[in-house]
Scaffold this motif. Structure first.
Motif, mmCIF file in Angstrom:
data_model
loop_
_atom_site.group_PDB
_atom_site.id
_atom_site.type_symbol
_atom_site.label_atom_id
_atom_site.label_comp_id
_atom_site.label_asym_id
_atom_site.label_seq_id
_atom_site.Cartn_x
_atom_site.Cartn_y
_atom_site.Cartn_z
ATOM 1 N N GLN A 74 0.838 -1.194 0.000
ATOM 2 C CA GLN A 74 0.000 0.000 0.000
ATOM 3 C C GLN A 74 0.875 1.246 0.000
ATOM 4 N N ASP A 75 0.566 2.225 -0.847
ATOM 5 C CA ASP A 75 1.282 3.499 -0.824
ATOM 6 C C ASP A 75 1.182 4.120 0.563
ATOM 7 N N TRP A 76 2.268 4.745 1.010
ATOM 8 C CA TRP A 76 2.353 5.264 2.370
ATOM 9 C C TRP A 76 1.245 6.257 2.694
ATOM 10 N N ASP A 77 0.996 7.209 1.818
ATOM 11 C CA ASP A 77 0.016 8.253 2.104
ATOM 12 C C ASP A 77 -1.375 7.689 2.381
ATOM 13 N N GLY A 78 -1.692 6.530 1.798
ATOM 14 C CA GLY A 78 -3.023 5.958 1.981
ATOM 15 C C GLY A 78 -3.073 4.846 3.006
ATOM 16 N N MET A 79 -1.997 4.664 3.773
ATOM 17 C CA MET A 79 -1.891 3.515 4.665
ATOM 18 C C MET A 79 -2.968 3.502 5.750
ATOM 19 N N ILE A 80 -3.082 4.575 6.525
ATOM 20 C CA ILE A 80 -4.071 4.607 7.606
ATOM 21 C C ILE A 80 -5.491 4.626 7.058
ATOM 22 N N PRO A 81 -5.798 5.427 6.021
ATOM 23 C CA PRO A 81 -7.150 5.354 5.456
ATOM 24 C C PRO A 81 -7.529 3.948 4.984
ATOM 25 N N ALA A 82 -6.570 3.217 4.409
ATOM 26 C CA ALA A 82 -6.854 1.858 3.950
ATOM 27 C C ALA A 82 -7.130 0.925 5.126
ATOM 28 N N LEU A 83 -6.411 1.107 6.223
ATOM 29 C CA LEU A 83 -6.676 0.306 7.420
ATOM 30 C C LEU A 83 -8.072 0.592 7.956
ATOM 31 N N VAL A 84 -8.401 1.859 8.072
ATOM 32 C CA VAL A 84 -9.721 2.253 8.580
ATOM 33 C C VAL A 84 -10.831 1.732 7.677
ATOM 34 N N ILE A 92 2.037 -3.171 9.392
ATOM 35 C CA ILE A 92 3.398 -3.439 9.883
ATOM 36 C C ILE A 92 4.333 -2.864 8.831
ATOM 37 N N ALA A 93 4.668 -1.580 8.996
ATOM 38 C CA ALA A 93 5.363 -0.835 7.946
ATOM 39 C C ALA A 93 6.249 0.265 8.520
ATOM 40 N N SER A 94 6.912 -0.037 9.650
ATOM 41 C CA SER A 94 7.786 0.969 10.269
ATOM 42 C C SER A 94 7.024 2.245 10.596
ATOM 43 N N MET A 95 5.799 2.108 11.074
ATOM 44 C CA MET A 95 4.982 3.272 11.407
ATOM 45 C C MET A 95 5.211 3.663 12.863
ATOM 46 N N SER A 96 5.713 4.876 13.070
ATOM 47 C CA SER A 96 6.009 5.352 14.421
ATOM 48 C C SER A 96 4.728 5.618 15.200
ATOM 49 N N ILE A 97 4.789 5.308 16.483
ATOM 50 C CA ILE A 97 3.658 5.547 17.377
ATOM 51 C C ILE A 97 3.718 7.000 17.813
ATOM 52 N N THR A 98 2.830 7.834 17.302
ATOM 53 C CA THR A 98 2.827 9.257 17.628
ATOM 54 C C THR A 98 1.457 9.676 18.143
ATOM 55 N N PRO A 99 1.396 10.761 18.926
ATOM 56 C CA PRO A 99 0.108 11.242 19.418
ATOM 57 C C PRO A 99 -0.892 11.539 18.293
ATOM 58 N N ALA A 141 12.460 14.938 2.047
ATOM 59 C CA ALA A 141 11.906 13.970 2.997
ATOM 60 C C ALA A 141 10.699 13.296 2.362
ATOM 61 N N GLN A 142 10.393 12.090 2.817
ATOM 62 C CA GLN A 142 9.166 11.431 2.371
ATOM 63 C C GLN A 142 7.979 12.120 3.028
ATOM 64 N N SER A 143 6.945 12.380 2.264
ATOM 65 C CA SER A 143 5.770 13.081 2.779
ATOM 66 C C SER A 143 5.003 12.233 3.788
ATOM 67 N N SER A 144 4.287 12.908 4.664
ATOM 68 C CA SER A 144 3.422 12.270 5.674
ATOM 69 C C SER A 144 4.185 11.333 6.599
ATOM 70 N N THR A 145 5.424 11.702 6.918
ATOM 71 C CA THR A 145 6.240 10.893 7.820
ATOM 72 C C THR A 145 6.674 11.727 9.026
ATOM 73 N N LEU A 162 9.077 17.531 -0.504
ATOM 74 C CA LEU A 162 8.447 16.283 -0.108
ATOM 75 C C LEU A 162 8.321 15.321 -1.285
ATOM 76 N N TYR A 163 8.515 14.045 -0.991
ATOM 77 C CA TYR A 163 8.499 12.991 -2.010
ATOM 78 C C TYR A 163 7.563 11.861 -1.581
ATOM 79 N N PRO A 164 6.902 11.194 -2.528
ATOM 80 C CA PRO A 164 5.994 10.099 -2.170
ATOM 81 C C PRO A 164 6.693 8.876 -1.602
ATOM 82 N N THR A 165 7.927 8.593 -2.045
ATOM 83 C CA THR A 165 8.698 7.459 -1.517
ATOM 84 C C THR A 165 10.159 7.875 -1.370
ATOM 85 N N PRO A 166 10.944 7.122 -0.589
ATOM 86 C CA PRO A 166 12.370 7.434 -0.479
ATOM 87 C C PRO A 166 13.126 7.325 -1.798
ATOM 88 N N ASP A 167 12.656 6.495 -2.708
ATOM 89 C CA ASP A 167 13.359 6.335 -3.984
ATOM 90 C C ASP A 167 13.537 7.668 -4.693
#
Length: 260
Positions: A74-84, A92-99, A141-145, A162-167
């Motif tokens: 899944q593309d990073w920007d849509g990760m949480i919306p796709a889960l919801v 499980i994608a190196s997602m930091s636990i933030t407030p 930097a990668q966006s939404s990180t 901002l970039y969509p991926t690190p590549d």
């Protein structure tokens, strides 16, 4: 390459999205979302398979839980919306636990914790990883990180790109289109060891900010799914205790990425 990757991701999502709605119906099937563009943590291979530390940890957790797991890229920007939206059951994608993220999803305990760093070209005149040292310079930097948020907070005198991926940011810093980049120290140091990363050097590892970088990378699940969260937490503790975590860790890293 980007086109091929996105086609492969779309195909993967199409295959597995059908399973997600009933994923936890019998407590045995779990669909896991990951990015596939963040080596060495997760990577989508040319044949469409997902590899990396995140994926190996996920597989070990699934074995520990006696669960049948499948993966969705899944593309990073849509990760949480796709889960919801229930396209998968856990991230499980190196997602930091933030407030900020905790307002939208729940998290397990951390399964690793590493900080940010700055990389510049080897011939760069930049000598300090400070706001003054990067003033007037472009910073990728990668966006939404958490790393893009860190740049906004601590490098206000830089032009943030901002970039969509690190590549994409790696390509730009290698070709002189951006002056410096910020990301996870492990991701950057791993890249610097490759032929593509020979262009650049680590300027400095940065002190994490708990409010921005969080308390480590955790497994994101939908709000209120306590049973699944508890199963993952029990499994994380188990693989730390039985040596499986260390086995996977040592496959990728020369130190314990679990952190303090």
């Amino acid at each position: 390459m980007r086109i091929s990757r996105r086609l492969a991701m779309a195909a993967s999502a199409a295959v597995f999205a059908l399973m997600a709605g009933s994923a936890m119906a019998d407590g045995e099937k779990i669909v896991i979302g990951t990015e596939g563009a963040y080596p060495p943590f997760n990577k989508l291979e040319a044949d469409g398979t997902l590899t990396g530390f995140d994926v190996d940890i996920a597989k070990a957790l699934c074995v520990e839980m006696k669960a049948e797991c499948t993966f969705v890229a899944q593309d990073w920007d849509g990760m949480i919306p796709a889960l919801v939206a229930k396209k998968f059951d856990a991230i499980i994608a190196s997602m930091s636990i933030t407030p900020e993220r905790l307002e939208k999803v729940d998290f397990t305990n951390k399964y690793y914790n590493t900080g940010p760093a700055i990389v510049v070209p080897k011939d760069s005149p930049i000598t300090e990883a400070t706001e003054a040292g990067l003033a007037g310079k472009s910073l990728g930097a990668q966006s939404s990180t958490t790393h893009s948020n860190y740049a906004e907070a601590f490098f206000k005198e830089s032009e943030l790109k901002l970039y969509p991926t690190p590549d994409e940011y790696k390509l730009d810093v290698a070709n002189g289109r951006v002056d410096a980049v910020i990301d996870d120290v492990v991701v950057l140091t791993s890249w610097l060891k490759t032929a593509d990363g020979a262009c650049c050097k680590l300027l400095k590892a940065l002190k994490p900010d708990p409010e921005i970088n969080g308390i480590g990378a955790g497994i994101a699940i939908r709000k209120g799914e306590t049973a699944l969260k508890d199963k993952f937490n029990t499994a994380i503790a188990a693989i730390r205790a039985n040596g499986k975590y260390k086995e996977i860790n040592d496959k990728y890293f020369e130190f314990d990425v679990y952190g303090d």
